[in-house]
Enzyme design. Structure first.
Site, PDB file in Angstrom:
ATOM      1  CB  ILE A 185      -3.633  10.442  -7.650  1.00 53.97           C
ATOM      2  CG1 ILE A 185      -2.912   9.876  -8.889  1.00 53.97           C
ATOM      3  CG2 ILE A 185      -3.808  11.942  -7.781  1.00 53.97           C
ATOM      4  CD1 ILE A 185      -3.731   9.951 -10.163  1.00 53.97           C
ATOM      5  CG  LEU A 227      -2.249   0.698   1.152  1.00 47.58           C
ATOM      6  CD1 LEU A 227      -3.144   0.275   2.299  1.00 47.58           C
ATOM      7  CD2 LEU A 227      -2.092   2.190   1.136  1.00 47.58           C
ATOM      8  CB  ALA A 228       3.650   2.393  -0.948  1.00 48.26           C
ATOM      9  CD  GLU A 229      -1.549   5.318  -2.394  1.00 48.07           C
ATOM     10  OE1 GLU A 229      -0.725   5.665  -1.522  1.00 48.07           O
ATOM     11  OE2 GLU A 229      -2.601   4.701  -2.119  1.00 48.07           O
ATOM     12  CG  HIS A 240     -12.724   7.991  -1.436  1.00 52.98           C
ATOM     13  ND1 HIS A 240     -12.064   8.367  -0.297  1.00 52.98           N
ATOM     14  CD2 HIS A 240     -12.670   6.637  -1.471  1.00 52.98           C
ATOM     15  CE1 HIS A 240     -11.657   7.278   0.345  1.00 52.98           C
ATOM     16  NE2 HIS A 240     -12.003   6.225  -0.353  1.00 52.98           N
TER      17      HIS A 240
END
Lengths: 325, 288
Positions: A87, A58-60, A129
């Site tokens: 993002i 979990l690491a954009e 979101h």
């Protein structure tokens, strides 16, 4: 292929390209067994294996960064960012590397990657979101930013994005994921990444929009038809770089321009469209350009999101304003 | 109470600062006269190149330049150990590694002279150019390693970061992902004690930087980065592990930045001359 939704079209495009090109891989959070939180990658891991459909940590920033590394060594990664508000950690990688490498290595290293993400509001999602963030990417040299607004365009544009030798940020209007169905032929045919799409012809006012706002824009155009106002509706689709020629041709005919987008007004992509028309087509205009957009405020939680997003009435008001003189 | 996990960090050193062996047994590479000579020559070449580049900057013929003074053993060992098909993801002062891989001196000077054509350098075409945004290059190495693993190629991605870079999120994200996926990648921390003006003790409370790799579940070692044999042995071991599918390694190379951060910096503002003198006595490339 029968009628399918926009999210199905995205899934089909990825599946087509994975079937025909071994270098295409899909990665992101929950894209594997779960098939993506919006189901965009449903069934892909089952079909193409865990080596090609990767659940990432979990690491954009990692997702964007490793996509650059993969792309530099011959793969064509299609990376998913789960929600639009997540993002921003990718921006460092996208602006400092994805968009620069071809230029700064004089063509030695290219980055054929796609960064997919849902975009925009209207689905009653939690905070962070629902943002529309295309302007961030439109401002980056070397990055193409594309937003589809129908199942057929989603299919054709995503294929083109994956095949493009340079990085493409592909922002998918979340509100349109399951809004309507359209017949899409699953034939692997891409659509051009360098042109707008004229969705409706008209002689009186040019309406330029993109993403989910195409829905309200088309609705406003249709409702005004009853009053004898002919609107030409253009889907910008590739918000960067902008196909200004198609827009100018339309504005030359109509003399009036209304730009509709969901993102905030200031420094939005609409400002660039307006500036380009002022620059290259000022004397075509019979009235000042109107912009109907989200407000220069934080995207509100969902109780107020429909007050934030441009409504059909606001768009109709702007169109009438261009016809006042 | 039970102990869930226990860790240790090994430190490798074969030569003392004077170049005398301190270990009973030297690794194989130490017996390879030609290879040792090749590395020694390159360490000397980089040292000469570096002094020349600084002189060029001081006389207005080069833009800001990031010197590699003091890092020669670390860098040369990296480049000497790698194969052409491996890929290198440098930060911005690893000339010793790059020269070993075929990058030309004039190409380095082109880049620091403000000309992108320096990035289209000789040597492996898949090697990345210099990376200024700190730690972002680690992600690229992880991605490249994923490509090699996916295609079943026996290639390794190697990347270098500084001690300051270990404070970045990208650093941890990369170690974590490479560990989770057991990728063929070698991460090297060139711990030169200073991140521009910030000393290591303000960067972290950790006893070693190598131990940060443990959080990613990856093999992590600390070596004397001024000891070309120790550094080369660590690289050989790490590359071999990676090629055999045994996963990533983090190597902390303990060295010292003898120069200013770049030619735009003046280290006298923030560090004591005695410290530099002490480090100069241990530096790897010149006879004292």
């Amino acid at each position: 292929m029968g009628a399918i939704t926009l999210i199905d079209a995205i899934n089909l495009a990825m599946a087509w390209e994975m079937e025909h090109d071994d270098s295409v891989v899909v990665l992101g959070e929950d894209v594997g067994v779960n098939g993506g939180v919006f189901r965009a990658t449903a069934g892909l891991q089952e079909r193409f294996g865990k080596e090609r459909v990767l659940d990432t940590p979990l690491a954009e920033a990692l997702i964007a960064g490793i996509s650059i590394g993969m792309a530099s060594q011959g793969l064509k990664p299609v990376a998913e960012i789960q929600f639009s508000g997540f993002i921003y950690p990718t921006i460092d990688q996208m602006i400092n590397h994805a968009g620069r490498l071809r230029s700064r290595t004089r063509g030695r290293i290219g980055v054929p990657m796609v960064l997919r993400a849902p975009s925009g509001g209207g689905i009653h999602a939690p905070e962070h979101h629902s943002e529309s963030n295309e302007a961030f990417f439109a401002h980056m040299p070397g990055i193409r930013c594309v937003i589809p607004s129908s199942p057929a365009r989603a299919y054709g544009l995503l294929l083109a994005a994956i095949r493009d030798p340079d990085p493409v940020v592909f922002l998918e209007p979340t509100r349109m994921y399951r809004m309507n169905k359209q017949n899409v032929e699953d034939n692997g045919e891409a659509l051009p990444l360098d042109s707008c799409f004229i969705l409706k012809e008209g002689d009186d006012v040019t309406l330029v929009s993109w993403g989910a706002m195409i829905f309200e824009t088309l609705k406003a155009a249709k409702e005004l038809e009853a009053d004898g106002i002919g609107c030409e509706v253009i889907d910008l689709a590739t918000v960067s770089p902008i196909d200004i020629d198609t827009i100018l041709e339309s504005v030359e005919k109509t003399g009036r321009l209304v730009i509709v987008h969901e993102a905030p007004l200031s420094c939005g992509v609409g400002a660039e469209v307006a500036a380009l028309v002022a620059d290259k087509g000022l004397f075509y205009l019979h009235a000042p350009i109107q912009r109907v957009t989200g407000y220069d405020a934080v995207m509100p939680l969902f109780k107020l999101e429909h007050d934030y997003m441009p409504s059909v009435n606001r768009i109709k008001g702007a169109i009438r304003k261009t016809l006042e003189d | 109470m039970t102990i869930s996990a226990k860790f240790e960090i090994k430190y490798f050193q074969y030569l003392d600062p004077a170049g005398k062996p301190v270990a009973k047994k030297l690794p194989k590479v130490a017996e390879d006269r030609d290879e040792m000579l090749r590395m020694y020559r390159m360490m000397s070449q980089v040292r000469v190149f570096d002094r020349k580049a600084i002189a060029l900057q001081r006389t207005g013929q080069l833009g800001t330049y990031a010197s590699s003074l003091g890092h020669e053993a670390t860098h040369v060992a990296i480049g000497a150990a790698m194969r052409p098909e491996d890929a290198f993801f440098p930060m911005y002062r690893e000339y010793g590694a790059q020269f070993m891989r075929g990058v030309k001196m004039e190409e380095v000077l082109l880049f620091w002279g403000g000309d992108e054509r320096g990035n289209d350098f000789s040597g492996p075409k898949h090697d990345f150019p210099w990376c200024v945004p700190i730690a972002t290059q680690f992600h690229h190495a992880v991605g490249a390693a994923m490509a090699y693993k996916y295609r079943g190629e026996k290639r390794v991605a190697v990347s270098v970061i500084g001690d300051g870079g270990t404070s970045q999120g990208d650093f941890y994200e990369s170690l974590n992902a490479a560990g989770a996926w057991q990728l063929p990648v070698v991460f090297v921390i060139a711990n030169n004690k200073w991140a521009i003006s910030v000393p290591l003790e303000l960067q972290t409370r950790c006893e070693t930087l190598a131990q940060k790799g443990i959080a990613g579940g990856i093999e992590s070692v600390q070596v004397d980065g001024n000891d070309i044999i120790a550094m080369r042995e660590a690289m050989d071991t790490a590359l071999d592990r990676a090629r055999k599918g045994k996963g990533p390694t983090l190597i902390e190379a303990v060295t010292y930045r003898l120069s200013d951060h770049t030619t735009a910096d003046d280290a006298r503002r923030y560090r004591k001359q005695e410290e530099v003198a002490e480090a100069e006595a241990k530096e790897p490339a010149e006879e004292s």
